[in-house]
Design a protein around this motif. Structure first.
Motif, PDB file in Angstrom:
ATOM      1  N   PRO A 144       0.820  -1.218   0.000  1.00  0.00           N
ATOM      2  CA  PRO A 144       0.000   0.000   0.000  1.00  0.00           C
ATOM      3  C   PRO A 144       0.849   1.261   0.000  1.00  0.00           C
ATOM      4  O   PRO A 144       2.030   1.213   0.335  1.00  0.00           O
ATOM      5  CB  PRO A 144      -0.749  -0.105   1.320  1.00  0.00           C
ATOM      6  CG  PRO A 144       0.232  -0.793   2.221  1.00  0.00           C
ATOM      7  CD  PRO A 144       1.041  -1.729   1.353  1.00  0.00           C
ATOM      8  N   HIS A 145       0.265   2.373  -0.370  1.00  0.00           N
ATOM      9  CA  HIS A 145       0.845   3.668  -0.029  1.00  0.00           C
ATOM     10  C   HIS A 145       0.404   3.973   1.385  1.00  0.00           C
ATOM     11  O   HIS A 145      -0.801   4.011   1.664  1.00  0.00           O
ATOM     12  CB  HIS A 145       0.350   4.747  -1.000  1.00  0.00           C
ATOM     13  CG  HIS A 145       0.937   4.614  -2.365  1.00  0.00           C
ATOM     14  ND1 HIS A 145       1.956   5.393  -2.822  1.00  0.00           N
ATOM     15  CD2 HIS A 145       0.666   3.733  -3.369  1.00  0.00           C
ATOM     16  CE1 HIS A 145       2.280   5.039  -4.047  1.00  0.00           C
ATOM     17  NE2 HIS A 145       1.514   4.029  -4.414  1.00  0.00           N
TER      18      HIS A 145
ATOM     19  N   VAL B 248      -9.071   3.760  -0.576  1.00  0.00           N
ATOM     20  CA  VAL B 248      -8.583   4.474   0.613  1.00  0.00           C
ATOM     21  C   VAL B 248      -9.027   3.748   1.882  1.00  0.00           C
ATOM     22  O   VAL B 248     -10.208   3.453   2.054  1.00  0.00           O
ATOM     23  CB  VAL B 248      -9.123   5.918   0.637  1.00  0.00           C
ATOM     24  CG1 VAL B 248      -8.752   6.605   1.951  1.00  0.00           C
ATOM     25  CG2 VAL B 248      -8.606   6.701  -0.557  1.00  0.00           C
ATOM     26  N   VAL B 249      -8.078   3.455   2.746  1.00  0.00           N
ATOM     27  CA  VAL B 249      -8.390   2.917   4.070  1.00  0.00           C
ATOM     28  C   VAL B 249      -7.739   3.838   5.113  1.00  0.00           C
ATOM     29  O   VAL B 249      -6.525   3.985   5.151  1.00  0.00           O
ATOM     30  CB  VAL B 249      -7.856   1.474   4.245  1.00  0.00           C
ATOM     31  CG1 VAL B 249      -8.237   0.945   5.629  1.00  0.00           C
ATOM     32  CG2 VAL B 249      -8.400   0.556   3.163  1.00  0.00           C
TER      33      VAL B 249
ATOM     34  N   VAL C  69      -3.493   3.801   0.874  1.00  0.00           N
ATOM     35  CA  VAL C  69      -4.134   3.729  -0.436  1.00  0.00           C
ATOM     36  C   VAL C  69      -3.687   2.430  -1.104  1.00  0.00           C
ATOM     37  O   VAL C  69      -2.495   2.197  -1.297  1.00  0.00           O
ATOM     38  CB  VAL C  69      -3.789   4.946  -1.314  1.00  0.00           C
ATOM     39  CG1 VAL C  69      -4.604   4.893  -2.605  1.00  0.00           C
ATOM     40  CG2 VAL C  69      -4.063   6.246  -0.568  1.00  0.00           C
ATOM     41  N   LEU C  70      -4.678   1.603  -1.417  1.00  0.00           N
ATOM     42  CA  LEU C  70      -4.410   0.271  -1.966  1.00  0.00           C
ATOM     43  C   LEU C  70      -4.674   0.258  -3.466  1.00  0.00           C
ATOM     44  O   LEU C  70      -5.491   1.032  -3.968  1.00  0.00           O
ATOM     45  CB  LEU C  70      -5.320  -0.774  -1.308  1.00  0.00           C
ATOM     46  CG  LEU C  70      -5.018  -1.218   0.124  1.00  0.00           C
ATOM     47  CD1 LEU C  70      -5.084  -0.087   1.122  1.00  0.00           C
ATOM     48  CD2 LEU C  70      -5.973  -2.337   0.529  1.00  0.00           C
ATOM     49  N   GLY C  71      -3.967  -0.658  -4.126  1.00  0.00           N
ATOM     50  CA  GLY C  71      -4.271  -0.908  -5.530  1.00  0.00           C
ATOM     51  C   GLY C  71      -3.602   0.010  -6.519  1.00  0.00           C
ATOM     52  O   GLY C  71      -3.962   0.027  -7.704  1.00  0.00           O
ATOM     53  N   LEU C  72      -2.620   0.791  -6.054  1.00  0.00           N
ATOM     54  CA  LEU C  72      -1.882   1.656  -6.981  1.00  0.00           C
ATOM     55  C   LEU C  72      -0.444   1.164  -7.097  1.00  0.00           C
ATOM     56  O   LEU C  72       0.042   0.426  -6.251  1.00  0.00           O
ATOM     57  CB  LEU C  72      -1.876   3.102  -6.475  1.00  0.00           C
ATOM     58  CG  LEU C  72      -3.219   3.819  -6.359  1.00  0.00           C
ATOM     59  CD1 LEU C  72      -3.019   5.243  -5.875  1.00  0.00           C
ATOM     60  CD2 LEU C  72      -3.961   3.811  -7.701  1.00  0.00           C
ATOM     61  N   ASP C  73       0.238   1.612  -8.152  1.00  0.00           N
ATOM     62  CA  ASP C  73       1.664   1.317  -8.321  1.00  0.00           C
ATOM     63  C   ASP C  73       2.423   1.860  -7.114  1.00  0.00           C
ATOM     64  O   ASP C  73       2.380   3.063  -6.843  1.00  0.00           O
ATOM     65  CB  ASP C  73       2.142   1.999  -9.619  1.00  0.00           C
ATOM     66  CG  ASP C  73       3.648   1.844  -9.827  1.00  0.00           C
ATOM     67  OD1 ASP C  73       4.322   1.204  -8.979  1.00  0.00           O
ATOM     68  OD2 ASP C  73       4.148   2.364 -10.832  1.00  0.00           O
ATOM     69  N   PRO C  74       3.124   0.985  -6.369  1.00  0.00           N
ATOM     70  CA  PRO C  74       3.817   1.455  -5.162  1.00  0.00           C
ATOM     71  C   PRO C  74       4.896   2.492  -5.455  1.00  0.00           C
ATOM     72  O   PRO C  74       5.243   3.286  -4.579  1.00  0.00           O
ATOM     73  CB  PRO C  74       4.456   0.187  -4.586  1.00  0.00           C
ATOM     74  CG  PRO C  74       3.787  -0.952  -5.258  1.00  0.00           C
ATOM     75  CD  PRO C  74       3.307  -0.463  -6.597  1.00  0.00           C
ATOM     76  N   ASP C  75       5.437   2.497  -6.665  1.00  0.00           N
ATOM     77  CA  ASP C  75       6.541   3.407  -6.964  1.00  0.00           C
ATOM     78  C   ASP C  75       6.092   4.771  -7.495  1.00  0.00           C
ATOM     79  O   ASP C  75       6.894   5.689  -7.618  1.00  0.00           O
ATOM     80  CB  ASP C  75       7.499   2.753  -7.971  1.00  0.00           C
ATOM     81  CG  ASP C  75       8.210   1.560  -7.349  1.00  0.00           C
ATOM     82  OD1 ASP C  75       8.473   1.603  -6.130  1.00  0.00           O
ATOM     83  OD2 ASP C  75       8.456   0.574  -8.072  1.00  0.00           O
ATOM     84  N   ASP C  76       4.832   4.880  -7.806  1.00  0.00           N
ATOM     85  CA  ASP C  76       4.320   6.168  -8.292  1.00  0.00           C
ATOM     86  C   ASP C  76       3.875   7.009  -7.096  1.00  0.00           C
ATOM     87  O   ASP C  76       2.919   6.659  -6.395  1.00  0.00           O
ATOM     88  CB  ASP C  76       3.134   5.905  -9.238  1.00  0.00           C
ATOM     89  CG  ASP C  76       2.536   7.208  -9.754  1.00  0.00           C
ATOM     90  OD1 ASP C  76       3.004   8.294  -9.337  1.00  0.00           O
ATOM     91  OD2 ASP C  76       1.592   7.137 -10.559  1.00  0.00           O
ATOM     92  N   GLU C  77       4.570   8.101  -6.868  1.00  0.00           N
ATOM     93  CA  GLU C  77       4.305   8.866  -5.647  1.00  0.00           C
ATOM     94  C   GLU C  77       3.304  10.004  -5.832  1.00  0.00           C
ATOM     95  O   GLU C  77       3.199  10.885  -4.981  1.00  0.00           O
ATOM     96  CB  GLU C  77       5.628   9.384  -5.075  1.00  0.00           C
ATOM     97  CG  GLU C  77       6.494   8.228  -4.569  1.00  0.00           C
ATOM     98  CD  GLU C  77       7.763   8.668  -3.864  1.00  0.00           C
ATOM     99  OE1 GLU C  77       8.341   9.684  -4.288  1.00  0.00           O
ATOM    100  OE2 GLU C  77       8.144   8.001  -2.895  1.00  0.00           O
TER     101      GLU C  77
END
Lengths: 449, 449
Positions: free
Chosen positions: A333-334, A361-362, A376-384
């Motif tokens: 997650p982020h 969003v959790v 924040v789940l389900g996004l590219d971990p490396d994209d900030e």
């Protein structure tokens, strides 16, 4: 040159405690999230304050940058090398002195784990006030350096409030020490206060004199169902007014409860779903249930579940404690640990949900501290992009880009979102004054400048 | 040159608030003990943070040293000129914002008196945790700058523990500000923590964000007669273990009680004289008398007097609060505010009585904080031999030369008794980093070096 440094370090700590073997070194090079890390030049394991001082002097002579490392449970990359630094592990400074029952204090080495400290205090009929999930690995030195928070801050404050005094090694190898446990000591600048939360950039904490609190044997736990963040805050304010035994006030939302249930870490005790949940724990010398029950009667909430035995208490806590684990089940997650003024917390939570259009969003957090953990789940971990967006919202709401995890490497570029140029200039001036060569944890907290 | 500075300051604060008239200036030039003071170059009275910043810039441009002044209730000469400095009075920064009931915090200007702050908190159903005798004059800015202590530290900590955030003007005229009231804010060095207790040498505090505590309406007060300091400490330890409502634990000895009686400020409630007296106050939401009475039954003391109404409570407190006044009736005393580790307090008290062969020793203090006020009567006030002797004893017992009053001018030469050369070097480095020209309160806290 590398060999000269290695020999100098071995002369201080013994050959067995200077690690260069890639396999041995590997365990010190990455954080537990796997997100941060780099190659260490060497790993050194001093066993005493004098050895830490010797290590720092040897590194200073060689111009070698140092990364102090405690239990390596940090979440912002502040305790692992970025590439080429000497990692100074404080794990062997694990001495725990006898509890001073008169002062209700103890002196603990930097390498003592939170769990060991808690057990030591308990055995003396007392308790240590800070608690959080990483207790088996997190160490006193790291907790001081990051001003650790956790769940009981609403009652006892952060690590800062527990530190009566410190011993630390400065960048020139000098040792400063305040370990006699004086509660009132207005003799000069409070160097321990400056070191708390400085993330290893101003000095290496070697020992801490810590206050202990009464061990409170009687507990009461309740889960409240409420309309949302606004209602959760009102609940908190009412409880604080009337319930002196309040120890933890944790906030969760519908999505978190569903996630915990789906991943099998806990189950919602209520018959119908609710928008938000507030988990409350009280502790006192005598049973706090009456005090809590009286407050509950006067409260306007959707529902409440009160634990009447330790199994029920564990079941309620499973909802909260299972949440980080449940989140991790869904991928990387982020995770953003932030705080906002209490009055703006509901608007901030709404704004996050609105701004983060993609991803799930959790939110959860410590409501009494205004501390929200934004996941924040389900996004590219490396994209900030999402991190940037959330932290900008934090700034707009008068908050801090770091509540309890620190700045580390992860957030150094965002420090200026919630700290002014004047504040950052003062921080740089202090850093230059105490570490002119920039040897201690370079790149952490303050970006090069 | 002086006229140029005066004009520059008048351009910032208005002509009426730059005082040069010797009669008007006189009130700012001496402390209330009459022991410290000197001629001021000018007195400036800014009314806002921006004006303070302008004043600092004007003084910096002119190379003029600044002495910040709050309520001028300090006891160590840190808030009055030594000769030739510009006194910056913060009295006009007396704004008190509305209490934030959700956060239980308030933002107060540096010039707000403790009494005004207490009343403001009370009106909102809350309380301010720090209290001491000079409440009608002592101001928030000075309390922050000196890390004020007082009688409730045993429960709530010193001023440091009340400061959630600060606004301050640094030596270059820049303003740093943390006033949003975040409990968890680990974003960079905690500059407010460094400023607390820095005695105006690193920055001028203009506003503070302060935590408030619940207003506890129910009180219980008792006076215990005990064998001596050792028994007083045991009593304190027992009470802390069992009495959650403990708020003040004050220690007096035979000689103090006799002095208070002789000077007509109070009377001993016991039929026979006792060696030492411990005054205990408890406060809670519900009557703490049961809790205290239960503890009393289990205690081994010589005697106890419990107040059962407010008149009796006032009579017990008169013994303690009358003591400083009773001492002053006997001439100008040597007064030393020191602290020692709790475990060494009895030995320290004995050693003081033994070492001070001439003069009459009167000891009292806040026993839970290890804070003793050492008073020596009947000696030449200007001969500092006795001060030196007592402070050397403090150092021998692991204590601090200043518990709650600060170092100021009075103790700068003795800082090295209880701070190491390494600590003092670090303090000088920080001072040079934030105030390279040495404009802010020169000579206070750190001797020139």
């Amino acid at each position: 040159v590398a060999d000269a440094l290695r020999a100098a370090l071995a002369a201080v700590v013994g050959d067995a405690h200077v690690l260069a073997d890639r396999e041995l070194v590997a365990g010190y090079e990455r954080d537990w999230t796997g997100r941060f890390g780099g190659e260490a030049r060497l790993v050194v394991r001093p066993a005493s304050t004098e050895e830490v001082a010797g290590v720092v002097r040897a590194c200073a002579d060689a111009g070698a940058a140092i990364v102090p490392q405690g239990g390596n449970t940090g979440l912002v990359g502040g305790g692992v090398p970025r590439g080429g630094e000497v990692v100074v592990s404080l794990a062997r400074l694990d001495g725990l002195e006898a509890v001073d029952p008169l002062a209700a204090q103890v002196t603990a080495g930097a390498g003592v784990t939170l769990e060991a400290l808690q057990g030591h205090a308990r055995a003396a009929g007392l308790a240590f006030a800070v608690d959080y999930g990483a207790r088996s690995a997190a160490t006193v030195g790291g907790m001081v350096a990051t001003n650790a928070g956790g769940m009981h801050v609403v009652r006892y404050g952060t690590m800062r409030a527990q530190v009566v005094g410190l011993e630390a090694v400065l960048a020139d190898g000098s040792v400063i020490s305040r370990l006699t446990g004086l509660i009132k000591d207005n003799a000069g600048y409070d160097l321990p206060s400056l070191l708390v939360g400085s993330e290893g950039t101003l000095g290496i904490v070697t020992r801490a004199r810590l206050r202990l609190v009464p061990r409170l044997g009687e507990r009461a736990t309740a889960l409240f169902a409420v309309e949302g963040a606004e209602a959760a805050l009102e609940l908190f304010a009412e409880l604080r007014r009337h319930v002196g035994s309040l120890e933890a006030v944790e906030l969760m939302f519908r999505e978190g409860i569903e996630l915990v249930e789906a991943e099998g870490f806990g189950s919602d005790p209520f018959d119908v779903p609710h928008p938000a949940y507030v988990l409350v724990e009280c502790a006192a010398r005598t049973d706090p249930m009456d005090e809590l029950a009286e407050a509950v009667d006067a409260l306007d909430v959707r529902d409440v579940a009160v634990a009447s035995d330790s199994n029920q208490r564990a079941a309620l806590w499973a909802l909260r404690e299972g949440l980080p684990e449940a989140i991790n089940q869904r991928g990387v997650p982020h995770k953003l640990d932030v705080s906002v003024p209490l009055a703006t917390l509901p608007a901030f939570a709404d704004a996050v949900r609105e701004r983060v259009a993609e991803g799930e969003v959790v939110l959860f957090g410590h409501v009494g501290d205004g501390n929200l953990h934004v996941n924040v789940l389900g996004l590219d971990p490396d994209d900030e992009t999402v991190d940037q967006a959330v932290l900008e919202l934090v700034a707009e709401h008068g908050g801090s880009v770091s509540a309890e995890h620190g700045i580390g490497i992860a957030k150094a570029r965002w420090l200026s979102l919630t700290r002014s140029p004047e504040e950052i200039a003062a921080m740089h001036a202090i850093k230059r004054a105490l570490d002119p060569a920039g040897l201690l944890n370079p790149g952490v907290l303050l970006a090069a400048g």
